[in-house]
Design an enzyme around this catalytic site. Structure first.
Site, PDB file in Angstrom:
ATOM      1  N   GLY A  69       0.808  -1.208   0.000  1.00 23.82           N
ATOM      2  CA  GLY A  69       0.000   0.000   0.000  1.00 23.82           C
ATOM      3  C   GLY A  69       0.845   1.264   0.000  1.00 23.82           C
ATOM      4  O   GLY A  69       0.530   2.250  -0.671  1.00 23.82           O
ATOM      5  N   SER A  70       1.939   1.248   0.760  1.00 19.84           N
ATOM      6  CA  SER A  70       2.776   2.452   0.852  1.00 19.84           C
ATOM      7  C   SER A  70       3.351   2.824  -0.511  1.00 19.84           C
ATOM      8  O   SER A  70       3.336   4.000  -0.905  1.00 19.84           O
ATOM      9  CB  SER A  70       3.925   2.234   1.855  1.00 19.84           C
ATOM     10  OG  SER A  70       3.404   1.976   3.135  1.00 19.84           O
ATOM     11  N   ASN A 149      -7.789   3.966   9.005  1.00 18.39           N
ATOM     12  CA  ASN A 149      -7.171   2.831   9.680  1.00 18.39           C
ATOM     13  C   ASN A 149      -7.254   2.899  11.198  1.00 18.39           C
ATOM     14  O   ASN A 149      -7.159   1.883  11.872  1.00 18.39           O
ATOM     15  CB  ASN A 149      -5.717   2.677   9.231  1.00 18.39           C
ATOM     16  CG  ASN A 149      -4.964   3.976   9.243  1.00 18.39           C
ATOM     17  OD1 ASN A 149      -5.327   4.920   8.529  1.00 18.39           O
ATOM     18  ND2 ASN A 149      -3.933   4.058  10.052  1.00 18.39           N
ATOM     19  N   GLN A 177      -7.560  -0.112   3.803  1.00 16.08           N
ATOM     20  CA  GLN A 177      -8.413  -0.696   4.849  1.00 16.08           C
ATOM     21  C   GLN A 177      -9.762  -1.149   4.306  1.00 16.08           C
ATOM     22  O   GLN A 177     -10.457  -1.931   4.955  1.00 16.08           O
ATOM     23  CB  GLN A 177      -8.654   0.324   5.976  1.00 16.08           C
ATOM     24  CG  GLN A 177      -7.446   0.596   6.837  1.00 16.08           C
ATOM     25  CD  GLN A 177      -7.033  -0.591   7.706  1.00 16.08           C
ATOM     26  OE1 GLN A 177      -7.843  -1.423   8.082  1.00 16.08           O
ATOM     27  NE2 GLN A 177      -5.746  -0.666   8.011  1.00 16.08           N
ATOM     28  N   SER A 197      -3.633  -3.287  -0.460  1.00  6.67           N
ATOM     29  CA  SER A 197      -2.541  -4.107   0.041  1.00  6.67           C
ATOM     30  C   SER A 197      -3.079  -5.447   0.535  1.00  6.67           C
ATOM     31  O   SER A 197      -4.092  -5.490   1.235  1.00  6.67           O
ATOM     32  CB  SER A 197      -1.852  -3.359   1.184  1.00  6.67           C
ATOM     33  OG  SER A 197      -0.784  -4.123   1.684  1.00  6.67           O
ATOM     34  N   HIS A 199      -1.988  -7.730   2.696  1.00  3.99           N
ATOM     35  CA  HIS A 199      -1.899  -8.223   4.078  1.00  3.99           C
ATOM     36  C   HIS A 199      -2.982  -7.662   4.997  1.00  3.99           C
ATOM     37  O   HIS A 199      -3.092  -8.069   6.154  1.00  3.99           O
ATOM     38  CB  HIS A 199      -0.500  -7.997   4.664  1.00  3.99           C
ATOM     39  CG  HIS A 199      -0.164  -6.596   5.055  1.00  3.99           C
ATOM     40  ND1 HIS A 199      -0.212  -6.173   6.369  1.00  3.99           N
ATOM     41  CD2 HIS A 199       0.223  -5.531   4.335  1.00  3.99           C
ATOM     42  CE1 HIS A 199       0.149  -4.901   6.417  1.00  3.99           C
ATOM     43  NE2 HIS A 199       0.425  -4.485   5.198  1.00  3.99           N
ATOM     44  N   THR A 235      11.135  -7.979 -11.165  1.00  4.31           N
ATOM     45  CA  THR A 235      10.552  -9.306 -11.349  1.00  4.31           C
ATOM     46  C   THR A 235       9.338  -9.457 -10.439  1.00  4.31           C
ATOM     47  O   THR A 235       9.398  -9.113  -9.259  1.00  4.31           O
ATOM     48  CB  THR A 235      11.609 -10.387 -11.029  1.00  4.31           C
ATOM     49  OG1 THR A 235      12.708 -10.181 -11.912  1.00  4.31           O
ATOM     50  CG2 THR A 235      11.055 -11.785 -11.211  1.00  4.31           C
ATOM     51  N   CYS A 323       2.468   2.651  12.888  1.00  4.91           N
ATOM     52  CA  CYS A 323       3.605   3.525  12.612  1.00  4.91           C
ATOM     53  C   CYS A 323       3.866   4.474  13.776  1.00  4.91           C
ATOM     54  O   CYS A 323       4.992   4.904  13.985  1.00  4.91           O
ATOM     55  CB  CYS A 323       3.343   4.349  11.363  1.00  4.91           C
ATOM     56  SG  CYS A 323       2.453   3.440  10.116  1.00  4.91           S
TER      57      CYS A 323
HETATM   58  C1  LIG Z   1      -1.544  -0.458   6.163  1.00 10.50           C
HETATM   59  C2  LIG Z   1      -1.930   0.774   5.434  1.00 10.50           C
HETATM   60  C3  LIG Z   1      -1.099   1.331   4.453  1.00 10.50           C
HETATM   61  C4  LIG Z   1       0.251   0.758   4.148  1.00 10.50           C
HETATM   62  O1  LIG Z   1       0.176  -0.456   3.449  1.00 10.50           O
HETATM   63  P1  LIG Z   1       1.470  -1.408   3.411  1.00 10.50           P
HETATM   64  O2  LIG Z   1       1.078  -2.511   2.474  1.00 10.50           O
HETATM   65  O3  LIG Z   1       1.685  -1.884   4.800  1.00 10.50           O
HETATM   66  O4  LIG Z   1       2.587  -0.592   2.877  1.00 10.50           O
HETATM   67  C5  LIG Z   1      -1.530   2.445   3.792  1.00 10.50           C
HETATM   68  N1  LIG Z   1      -2.716   3.009   4.059  1.00 10.50           N
HETATM   69  C6  LIG Z   1      -3.559   2.512   4.975  1.00 10.50           C
HETATM   70  C7  LIG Z   1      -4.880   3.166   5.216  1.00 10.50           C
HETATM   71  C8  LIG Z   1      -3.198   1.377   5.705  1.00 10.50           C
HETATM   72  O5  LIG Z   1      -4.020   0.899   6.629  1.00 10.50           O
END
Ligand SMILES: *Cc1c(COP(=O)(O)O)cnc(C)c1O
Length: 384
Positions: A69-70, A149, A177, A197, A199, A235, A323
């Site tokens: 996500g970042s 989040n 989220q 993202s 995870h 890759t 964070c």
């Molecule tokens: C977790 C999160 C991110 C970051 O995603 P990563 O895959 O951990 O880099 C960005 N934005 C929100 C709202 C998140 O909850």
């Protein structure tokens, strides 16, 4: 252990792990190679991309895999800013974004861009009137998250999409989220760019994507090989992408049922705690809220202390976003709600997951009630 920190990350589902294993073991070919052994791996990328596109109602060609996500957030903001700087150097976002957005905005400010941070009401919903007033002729991008989040509030994405469209401004949403948790439709919501993202929806860590609507010029953030149609080099993370595809498939199939279950547990949790613990409040709208998010403030205690005591009981929660954990600065999200600093500091977030049970919530309610009482007994500011 009772794991109630699913907004930080989730457990990979068994199905996801199962789907990934062959690509971590025997099927290790590079999808860019031309022999049959590797071509199979190219095929699974296509399938995962299609699965994700279906979930968003977009074209597979509009999905670009990233490291998470970042990266997707950084890419969208930095490269829209760069590509459209001749049109303008003004970007609108909100005060409650994830740091992947806010810290990128801080960096852009240093590069000469101007950012307007729109506020939220006391329910944690972005103020649309303020957003509209912030629009200028040189505004090139609006970036507002789909779901927060920390407090789980759902933002009026569809309305913002319409506002942006009417003004000819690109609209990006950080849906990390939201994706896989609530329905999203990029066409109906008029979203131009969207970050997600794996995870956060029971997929693996280190894989995400940016949806980029066809026709938008978005230069690469990562230069190198021609992967992702020349827009994101490197890759491909084949096991990660396969796992992401499977996670999306499972999330979409289970969404309705899971939402109903989580909402019921969430509301039970909130109501029980508010009934049993005095001087407690729920942060963020009770209605416009992710099904799995519970965020409390308890006056006269530190959220951080409660967190540590819960941890000693085997309960995982969070006192802000991951964070900011470890720093005692009050959360920027809670401050944006207008909470006094001492109330913001008494906050704690519980985020339920697909495995969360009623028994776990009952134990947590007991522990929260007991530990808040204990902490208050130790506080010089608290008098019954
Ligand atoms: C977790 C999160 C991110 C970051 O995603 P990563 O895959 O951990 O880099 C960005 N934005 C929100 C709202 C998140 O909850």
């Amino acid at each position: 252990m009772i794991y109630l920190d699913n907004a930080a990350t989730t457990r990979m589902s068994d199905g996801v792990l199962e789907a990934m294993l062959p690509y971590l073991k025997e099927k290790y070919g590079n999808p860019s190679s031309i022999y049959e052994f590797s071509m199979q791996n190219k095929k699974v990328l296509v399938e995962a991309r299609e699965e994700i596109a279906r979930a968003l109602s977009c074209e597979p060609s509009e999905i670009y895999f990233t490291s998470g996500g970042s990266e997707a957030d950084n890419w969208a903001l930095c490269k829209i800013a760069e590509e459209y700087k001749d049109k303008g150097r003004h970007i609108i976002t909100s005060k409650i974004e994830h740091h992947a957005i806010l810290h990128t905005c801080k960096w852009l400010e240093k590069q000469g861009y101007e950012i307007t941070y729109v506020g939220v009401d006391e329910q944690g919903i972005v103020k649309l009137e303020e957003l509209k007033r912030a629009i200028r002729p040189d505004t090139i991008l609006i970036s507002i998250m789909a779901a927060n989040n920390e407090i789980g509030t759902l933002q009026p994405i569809e309305e913002i999409g319409a506002i942006a469209k009417a003004q000819g401004i690109y609209f990006h949403t950080d849906a990390v989220q939201a994706f896989g948790h609530i329905p999203l439709d990029v066409k109906r919501m008029q979203i131009d760019l969207l970050s997600a993202s794996a995870h956060k929806l029971n997929g693996p860590k280190g894989i995400g994507f940016l949806y980029v609507k066809n026709g938008i010029r978005l230069p690469s953030l990562i230069h190198g090989g021609g992967q992702e149609r020349g827009r994101r080099a490197g890759t491909e993370n084949v096991p990660g992408i396969v796992g992401f595809g499977q996670a999306v498939k499972e999330a979409m199939a289970a969404m309705q049922e899971r939402t109903a279950k989580e909402q019921e547990l969430r509301d039970y949790f909130m109501n029980e705690v508010l009934t049993r613990v005095p001087y407690a409040r729920v942060n963020g709208s009770r209605m416009k809220r992710l099904p799995n998010n519970v965020n409390f403030s308890f006056q006269f205690i530190e959220g951080e202390s409660l967190l540590i005591m819960l941890d000693m009981q085997g309960i995982c929660a969070s006192s802000g976003s991951a964070c900011t954990a470890g720093s005692l600065d009050p959360s920027h999200v809670l401050m944006a709600l207008g909470l006094p600093e001492e109330v913001a500091n008494g906050s704690i977030r519980f985020t339920l997951g697909q495995d969360t049970t009623k028994e776990e919530i009952d134990v947590t309610i007991e522990k929260v009630a007991e530990l808040v009482r204990k902490l208050r007994e130790m506080s010089p500011f608290f008098q019954e």
